[in-house]
Design a protein around this motif. Structure first.
Motif, PDB file in Angstrom:
ATOM      1  N   HIS A 173      -2.380   4.381  -3.690  1.00  0.00           N
ATOM      2  CA  HIS A 173      -1.355   3.693  -4.493  1.00  0.00           C
ATOM      3  C   HIS A 173      -1.578   2.175  -4.474  1.00  0.00           C
ATOM      4  O   HIS A 173      -1.280   1.498  -5.433  1.00  0.00           O
ATOM      5  CB  HIS A 173       0.042   4.024  -3.945  1.00  0.00           C
ATOM      6  CG  HIS A 173       0.184   3.729  -2.481  1.00  0.00           C
ATOM      7  ND1 HIS A 173      -0.411   4.501  -1.508  1.00  0.00           N
ATOM      8  CD2 HIS A 173       0.805   2.712  -1.835  1.00  0.00           C
ATOM      9  CE1 HIS A 173      -0.144   3.991  -0.329  1.00  0.00           C
ATOM     10  NE2 HIS A 173       0.587   2.904  -0.484  1.00  0.00           N
TER      11      HIS A 173
ATOM     12  N   VAL B  78      -0.188  10.193  -0.954  1.00  0.00           N
ATOM     13  CA  VAL B  78      -0.857   9.696   0.250  1.00  0.00           C
ATOM     14  C   VAL B  78      -1.919  10.704   0.719  1.00  0.00           C
ATOM     15  O   VAL B  78      -1.617  11.889   0.886  1.00  0.00           O
ATOM     16  CB  VAL B  78       0.175   9.422   1.376  1.00  0.00           C
ATOM     17  CG1 VAL B  78      -0.520   9.156   2.706  1.00  0.00           C
ATOM     18  CG2 VAL B  78       1.073   8.247   0.995  1.00  0.00           C
TER      19      VAL B  78
ATOM     20  N   GLY C 272      -4.693   4.184   3.845  1.00  0.00           N
ATOM     21  CA  GLY C 272      -3.760   3.413   4.652  1.00  0.00           C
ATOM     22  C   GLY C 272      -3.581   4.060   6.017  1.00  0.00           C
ATOM     23  O   GLY C 272      -4.028   5.191   6.239  1.00  0.00           O
TER      24      GLY C 272
ATOM     25  N   SER D 259      -2.222   7.585   6.103  1.00  0.00           N
ATOM     26  CA  SER D 259      -3.055   8.703   5.632  1.00  0.00           C
ATOM     27  C   SER D 259      -3.570   9.565   6.770  1.00  0.00           C
ATOM     28  O   SER D 259      -3.782  10.767   6.586  1.00  0.00           O
ATOM     29  CB  SER D 259      -4.260   8.178   4.854  1.00  0.00           C
ATOM     30  OG  SER D 259      -3.892   7.798   3.578  1.00  0.00           O
TER      31      SER D 259
ATOM     32  N   SER E 141       4.258   2.210   7.188  1.00  0.00           N
ATOM     33  CA  SER E 141       4.294   3.167   6.094  1.00  0.00           C
ATOM     34  C   SER E 141       5.659   2.963   5.451  1.00  0.00           C
ATOM     35  O   SER E 141       6.671   3.369   6.015  1.00  0.00           O
ATOM     36  CB  SER E 141       4.149   4.586   6.640  1.00  0.00           C
ATOM     37  OG  SER E 141       4.394   5.527   5.613  1.00  0.00           O
ATOM     38  N   VAL E 142       5.698   2.291   4.346  1.00  0.00           N
ATOM     39  CA  VAL E 142       6.937   1.826   3.715  1.00  0.00           C
ATOM     40  C   VAL E 142       7.686   0.962   4.742  1.00  0.00           C
ATOM     41  O   VAL E 142       7.247  -0.150   5.028  1.00  0.00           O
ATOM     42  CB  VAL E 142       7.789   2.975   3.137  1.00  0.00           C
ATOM     43  CG1 VAL E 142       8.910   2.417   2.256  1.00  0.00           C
ATOM     44  CG2 VAL E 142       6.915   3.932   2.297  1.00  0.00           C
TER      45      VAL E 142
ATOM     46  N   HIS F 174       6.858  -3.247   0.161  1.00  0.00           N
ATOM     47  CA  HIS F 174       5.960  -2.092   0.021  1.00  0.00           C
ATOM     48  C   HIS F 174       5.636  -1.833  -1.450  1.00  0.00           C
ATOM     49  O   HIS F 174       4.475  -1.625  -1.812  1.00  0.00           O
ATOM     50  CB  HIS F 174       6.614  -0.848   0.636  1.00  0.00           C
ATOM     51  CG  HIS F 174       5.961   0.429   0.218  1.00  0.00           C
ATOM     52  ND1 HIS F 174       4.690   0.780   0.629  1.00  0.00           N
ATOM     53  CD2 HIS F 174       6.373   1.427  -0.616  1.00  0.00           C
ATOM     54  CE1 HIS F 174       4.356   1.945   0.075  1.00  0.00           C
ATOM     55  NE2 HIS F 174       5.354   2.349  -0.679  1.00  0.00           N
TER      56      HIS F 174
HETATM   57  C1  LIG Z   1       2.159  12.930   0.517  1.00  0.00           C
HETATM   58  C2  LIG Z   1       3.048  11.749   0.276  1.00  0.00           C
HETATM   59  N1  LIG Z   1       4.083  11.530   1.109  1.00  0.00           N
HETATM   60  C3  LIG Z   1       4.885  10.456   0.920  1.00  0.00           C
HETATM   61  C4  LIG Z   1       4.649   9.590  -0.131  1.00  0.00           C
HETATM   62  C5  LIG Z   1       5.528   8.353  -0.329  1.00  0.00           C
HETATM   63  N2  LIG Z   1       4.756   7.170   0.048  1.00  0.00           N
HETATM   64  C6  LIG Z   1       4.161   6.391  -0.879  1.00  0.00           C
HETATM   65  S1  LIG Z   1       3.307   5.155  -0.210  1.00  0.00           S
HETATM   66  C7  LIG Z   1       3.743   5.608   1.350  1.00  0.00           C
HETATM   67  C8  LIG Z   1       3.292   4.801   2.547  1.00  0.00           C
HETATM   68  C9  LIG Z   1       1.868   4.882   2.750  1.00  0.00           C
HETATM   69  O1  LIG Z   1       1.508   4.066   3.821  1.00  0.00           O
HETATM   70  P1  LIG Z   1       0.017   3.721   4.081  1.00  0.00           P
HETATM   71  O2  LIG Z   1      -0.841   4.906   3.782  1.00  0.00           O
HETATM   72  O3  LIG Z   1      -0.086   3.163   5.448  1.00  0.00           O
HETATM   73  O4  LIG Z   1      -0.340   2.640   2.983  1.00  0.00           O
HETATM   74  P2  LIG Z   1       0.363   1.235   2.672  1.00  0.00           P
HETATM   75  O5  LIG Z   1       1.456   1.516   1.693  1.00  0.00           O
HETATM   76  O6  LIG Z   1       0.879   0.689   3.951  1.00  0.00           O
HETATM   77  O7  LIG Z   1      -0.711   0.416   2.073  1.00  0.00           O
HETATM   78  C10 LIG Z   1       4.532   6.726   1.336  1.00  0.00           C
HETATM   79  C11 LIG Z   1       5.087   7.393   2.539  1.00  0.00           C
HETATM   80  C12 LIG Z   1       3.563   9.869  -0.982  1.00  0.00           C
HETATM   81  N3  LIG Z   1       3.248   9.068  -2.006  1.00  0.00           N
HETATM   82  N4  LIG Z   1       2.775  10.936  -0.744  1.00  0.00           N
END
Ligand SMILES: Cc1ncc(C[n+]2csc(CCOP(=O)(O)OP(=O)(O)O)c2C)c(N)n1
Length: 334
Positions: free
Chosen positions: A76, A127, A155, A158, A188-189, A254
């Motif tokens: 994302h 994710v 991230g 992951s 994570s968020v 986030h």
């Molecule tokens: C399987 C899944 N669970 C939850 C989400 C909601 N979500 C979107 S971004 C995110 C945080 C991801 O954190 P990280 O991988 O550390 O990346 P960062 O945003 O810190 O760059 C979450 C939980 C999702 N998109 N997919």
């Protein structure tokens, strides 16, 4: 091979020419994202945005070590990965504005960036979902006998998904030319790493899976580049898959264009501490120390980048929306 190395700042190995090009890459990414943030309220970009401001050193350092034919998959938070790999800025902004000229014909938005010519294979908002795709790309490269590599950005959250472990295991056992790059920005968020994972370096997971593993300062673009060069050579030679852990920090919220220090999930002191480690400012100091980049040269670069951004926004804003007649195109099933 299964080692963990920490790459620290090494002034003797400092290459000013490379430093200037990494500086430009990071500034370009930051200026583009700052403009996205500034214009987000106009509501022409009707998709969520996950900005990488503060995290520019990792994509800049990684992409400098890659060839155009190497492939990248992302998450994302993909703008910086796409831009550093050479993704088309106009197609990115048009995508964010839902225009037909967007890289996904305006259907995907900011989390679905790809550019076949640049080797940006895809980004996915679920994710960890892009991880097996990157491993599949590496497997295809190996089966075709190419010497390209696949970089898989992820991230810190992951590695909490099962598919990461299955993919890492598979890449290791098949000695695939895959490089997992974990950008650990500590959250994570709104949930901090310490509430989600045990107290051990994330790089231990790379080691446990038998990946050639390194840790880097994720705010040091030259250090990232040096480590990436070593990993890319390892993977390209057929020696096996790799894992890089890069600690860094997201400055903005986030998701969205704003700062969110009032929310209380992280302290202002922590934010200020990481801001003090700004990858761009620290590189400026090092370049100035070597007489490699002065203020006038930086201003000239900024002017050039501003002109590029202005032109790309104008292109995207003038581009037509997809026609309603194409609404069902490219759907697998209705
Ligand atoms: C399987 C899944 N669970 C939850 C989400 C909601 N979500 C979107 S971004 C995110 C945080 C991801 O954190 P990280 O991988 O550390 O990346 P960062 O945003 O810190 O760059 C979450 C939980 C999702 N998109 N997919």
């Amino acid at each position: 091979m299964n080692t963990t190395t920490t790459h620290s700042r090494d002034e003797a190995a400092f290459d000013p020419v490379l430093g200037v090009s990494l500086y430009r890459e990071m500034v370009r990414i930051r200026m583009i994202e700052e403009e996205i943030a500034a214009r987000y309220g106009e509501e022409k970009m009707r998709c969520p945005v996950h900005l990488s401001i503060g995290q520019e050193a990792v994509p800049a350092g990684i992409s400098a070590a890659l060839r155009k034919t190497d492939q990248v998959v992302s998450t994302h938070r993909c703008h910086a990965h796409y831009l550093a790999k050479g993704g088309d800025l106009k197609a990115m902004l048009a995508e964010m504005m839902g225009r037909e000229a967007g890289c996904c014909a305006g259907r995907g938005g900011s989390m679905h960036l790809f550019d076949r010519d640049a080797g940006m294979l895809l980004s996915l908002p679920i994710v960890a979902a892009s991880i097996p795709v990157g491993v599949g790309a590496a497997m295809a490269m190996k089966q075709r006998g190419e010497d390209n590599v696949a970089v898989i950005y992820l991230g810190d959250a992951s590695v909490e998904e099962g598919v990461f472990h299955e993919s890492a295991n598979f890449a290791a056992v098949r000695k695939l030319p895959a490089i997992f790059v974990c950008e650990n920005n500590l959250y994570s968020v709104y949930t901090p790493l310490r509430d989600r994972q045990p107290d051990r370096p994330i790089s231990e997971l790379g080691r446990a899976h038998g990946l050639h593993t390194v840790e880097v300062d994720g705010n040091d673009a030259l250090g990232v580049y040096r480590a990436a060069t070593e990993l890319v050579a390892h993977a390209r030679s057929g020696a096996g898959a790799c894992f890089m852990l890069a600690d860094t920090y997201r400055w903005r919220e986030h998701c969205g264009p704003n700062f969110d220090n009032t929310l209380g999930y992280r302290t202002v002191a922590e934010f200020e501490d990481w801001k003090g480690r700004d990858p761009i400012e620290s590189l400026i100091l090092r370049l100035e120390g070597k007489g490699a980049l002065d203020a006038a040269e930086r201003q000239a670069m900024a002017n050039e980048i501003t002109a590029e951004i202005t032109e790309a926004f104008a292109f995207a804003e003038a581009a037509p929306f997809p026609s309603i007649a194409t609404a069902a195109d490219n759907l697998y099933a209705l």
